[in-house]
Design an enzyme around this catalytic site. Structure first.
Site, PDB file in Angstrom:
ATOM      1  N   ASP A   1       3.897   8.365  10.444  1.00 25.34           N
ATOM      2  CA  ASP A   1       3.830   6.903  10.521  1.00 25.34           C
ATOM      3  C   ASP A   1       3.213   6.417   9.217  1.00 25.34           C
ATOM      4  O   ASP A   1       3.013   7.207   8.288  1.00 25.34           O
ATOM      5  CB  ASP A   1       3.013   6.447  11.737  1.00 25.34           C
ATOM      6  CG  ASP A   1       3.487   5.104  12.290  1.00 25.34           C
ATOM      7  OD1 ASP A   1       3.300   4.087  11.601  1.00 25.34           O
ATOM      8  OD2 ASP A   1       4.048   5.068  13.398  1.00 25.34           O
TER       9      ASP A   1
ATOM     10  N   HIS B   1       7.072   1.504   9.379  1.00 24.65           N
ATOM     11  CA  HIS B   1       6.135   2.568   9.744  1.00 24.65           C
ATOM     12  C   HIS B   1       6.143   3.720   8.735  1.00 24.65           C
ATOM     13  O   HIS B   1       6.100   4.902   9.099  1.00 24.65           O
ATOM     14  CB  HIS B   1       6.421   3.079  11.155  1.00 24.65           C
ATOM     15  CG  HIS B   1       6.086   2.078  12.221  1.00 24.65           C
ATOM     16  ND1 HIS B   1       4.804   1.872  12.678  1.00 24.65           N
ATOM     17  CD2 HIS B   1       6.868   1.194  12.889  1.00 24.65           C
ATOM     18  CE1 HIS B   1       4.810   0.916  13.599  1.00 24.65           C
ATOM     19  NE2 HIS B   1       6.051   0.472  13.736  1.00 24.65           N
TER      20      HIS B   1
ATOM     21  N   GLU C   1       9.828  -2.531  14.853  1.00 26.40           N
ATOM     22  CA  GLU C   1       8.834  -3.371  14.181  1.00 26.40           C
ATOM     23  C   GLU C   1       9.074  -3.523  12.673  1.00 26.40           C
ATOM     24  O   GLU C   1       8.145  -3.483  11.869  1.00 26.40           O
ATOM     25  CB  GLU C   1       7.421  -2.827  14.457  1.00 26.40           C
ATOM     26  CG  GLU C   1       7.075  -2.899  15.935  1.00 26.40           C
ATOM     27  CD  GLU C   1       5.674  -2.409  16.263  1.00 26.40           C
ATOM     28  OE1 GLU C   1       5.077  -2.933  17.209  1.00 26.40           O
ATOM     29  OE2 GLU C   1       5.173  -1.487  15.572  1.00 26.40           O
TER      30      GLU C   1
END
Length: 573
Positions: free
Chosen positions: A226, A280, A345
């Site tokens: 991440d 990420h 996201e």
């Protein structure tokens, strides 16, 4: 001494005495429930384990509850645990698998022996005869995990017959019930663990896999990188871990990953790798020149938590690096049958903060509206998929998290239902679910209102509680019915995963975050019960004790008094 093993729950599910647990008290079946009673001058009082085997219409202490027929006898046999003989399938490719499964079975038996107690000598021998139809060890969505078990006394000993189409079905029979036919309702049953925000040791991961195997969960989804850290060593790009790992010791080598994959397969657990992109990403990529808004401040403008970071899809060199990473992932995860590409996201404001990226888009006649950035995202996804397909053995299914790209109308433009599986992380009543089902997508549920196990703790970027509070109890996990969420299109639901995002968890908290809540998910996915959590409560309390016996530091759910006084704790008013 304590040396009686109830045949009605597995070959040997519990070592417990016919006699009471204490010289002065034990248990009696009263109106279908085991109640603690005085045992002085009585010979009909038994231990709690024995009482639970035969009391009421339930299925003893089994977890998860079988889906098929169950025929439970009403007798016990005194078993010699040193006299258990396995007759294993004569398949050379399965030999190592069965040897380790057999040893794991013996370890679980020994875990049932109460500390400082000596088992009564003697007892019947046990012959466990396992028949598997196929030698093939392929483990994917089409693998048949059904099995049958028949246990009976014969020739003065105890015979156990386990039959199954595959190894992965037969291994479920080893700790299971007597005279049962059983098969899972959902194909995909697992957990997702984030090992980037905080590092988890290989030993901790293996311990989690052991617990998964105990409850017939079959998937370990490894969110291995991440923006916070890049803990896996990519030999063709060692700088990723050099700059991205928290310490030189907190890394996973290719051998570590292969070790976990093989350890899991023997236990009937698939390992699904995730390389999350194009968002990420951050730590580890500092020297590549392929990201935008890395560690930008104030972070809340560009991402959901610090540090921010996204790939710059305009960089042609990015796709060569991705191909290298994918190649090594495919090798170390031993050609996974499915690959998770993350895809959640993505921040338009992050991409729009790069003048260089803006100019690249404008030069192609694009604008800088949301739809243009979705086009940019689609451009990245297509190129990344091509690189994965180039190195993979076949066009395996790709999993993506729900995102803006999976919304209408973008999902129609950029994602193929025959190639992509969508993992739901939004709420269970999200209208997107119906949109995706109507378009023919297969789904995996991780709806945060029931399956995010990091919810309910203190805030870490603010005061108060974290964003998805309150804490999710096992009861809510148990009652999170996928059949209800998907309705008539439930056949498009592969299953579900409980997710642990590790901002506030590491090795020391891993067991208690997952267990026994993940066991509630296990029964929901294996059995899809029509009962509520209240009907399962007594079995859950005993199952939690079994987890602890096997070294899993599962949270306590109630005072021990409730375990010993079945049915007296729930509020029935």
């Amino acid at each position: 001494m304590r040396g009686l093993i109830g045949l009605a729950v597995g070959i040997i599910c519990a070592i417990g005495a016919i006699q009471a647990d204490s010289p002065k008290w034990g248990y009696e079946c009263i109106q279908g429930r085991c109640k603690k009673v005085e045992s002085i001058n009585r010979d009909d009082v038994v231990s709690l384990g024995v009482c639970r085997l035969f009391c009421g219409e339930d299925i003893g202490t089994l977890w998860p509850k079988p889906t098929g027929t169950v025929r439970v006898g009403n007798t016990l046999a005194h078993i010699d645990i040193d006299g258990i003989l396995f007759k294993l399938p004569d398949y050379k490719s399965q030999q190592t698998y069965w040897e380790q499964t057999q040893q794991r079975f013996f370890d679980q038996i020994k875990a049932k022996v109460v500390k400082n107690h000596v088992l009564r000598q003697g007892g019947k021998k046990v012959v466990v005869d396992i028949a598997v139809d196929r030698e093939d060890l392929t483990f994917d969505f089409n693998t048949d995990e059904s099995y049958k078990v028949d246990v009976k006394e014969e020739d003065g000993n105890v015979g156990v017959k386990i039959t199954a189409p595959t190894y992965y079905g037969a291994r479920h029979g080893i700790p299971s019930s007597v005279n049962i036919e059983d098969a899972p309702v959902f194909k995909h049953r697992g957990i997702s663990l984030d090992t980037s925000r905080n590092y988890f040791s290989v030993d901790a991961i293996k311990k989690t896999i052991d617990a998964l195997a105990m409850v017939k969960l079959n998937t370990f989804h490894w969110h291995i990188t991440d923006s916070h850290s890049f803990p896996v060593i990519i030999k063709s790009h060692p700088d990723l871990a050099d700059y991205g790992a928290y310490t030189p010791e907190q890394i996973y080598t290719a051998d570590d990953v292969r070790d976990v994959v093989r350890y899991a397969r023997i236990r009937g657990v698939r390992v699904i790798p995730e390389f999350d992109a194009p968002a990420h990403v951050g730590e580890g990529w500092q020297k590549k020149g392929m990201t935008v808004c890395f560690n930008a401040q104030p972070w809340s403008r560009y991402c959901v938590e610090p540090p921010c970071g996204q790939f710059d899809p305009s960089k042609d060199a990015l796709y060569g690096v991705l191909e290298d990473i994918y190649r090594e992932f495919n090798e170390m995860f031993e050609e996974p049958f499915v690959f998770h590409m993350g895809g959640d996201e993505v921040s338009v404001s992050c991409w729009n903060s790069s003048t260089e990226l803006q100019q690249w888009m404008l030069q192609r006649g694009w604008q800088l509206e949301e739809s243009d950035f979705m086009r940019l995202w689609g451009y990245f996804q297509d190129n990344a998929l091509q690189r994965w397909d180039k190195v993979a053995r076949a066009k395996v299914p790709i999993i993506l998290w729900t995102s803006r790209l999976t919304d209408v109308p973008y999902v129609d433009d950029y994602l193929d239902k025959d190639r992509y599986i969508i993992q739901i992380w939004t709420k269970g009543d999200d209208p997107k679910i119906e949109d995706l089902l109507n378009r023919g997508f297969n789904l995996i549920f991780s709806n945060y209102d029931a399956l995010y196990f990091d919810c309910g703790f203190q805030g870490w970027v603010s005061d108060g509680h974290n964003w998805c509070s309150p804490y999710i109890g096992w009861q809510k996990v148990y009652d999170n019915s996928l059949s209800s969420l998907a309705g008539s299109k439930v056949k498009q639901v592969l299953g579900a995963e409980a997710a642990l995002w590790s901002e506030q968890a590491d090795d020391s908290a891993l067991d208690s975050r997952f267990w026994p809540r993940a066991s509630a998910l296990a029964e929901r996915l294996w059995t899809d019960p029509t009962d509520t959590w209240r009907d399962a409560e007594s079995r859950m309390l005993i199952h939690r004790e079994r987890l602890v016996e096997n070294g899993v530091a599962a949270d306590s759910l109630q005072p021990q008094w409730c375990l010993q006084n079945e049915g007296d704790c729930p509020n029935v008013l």
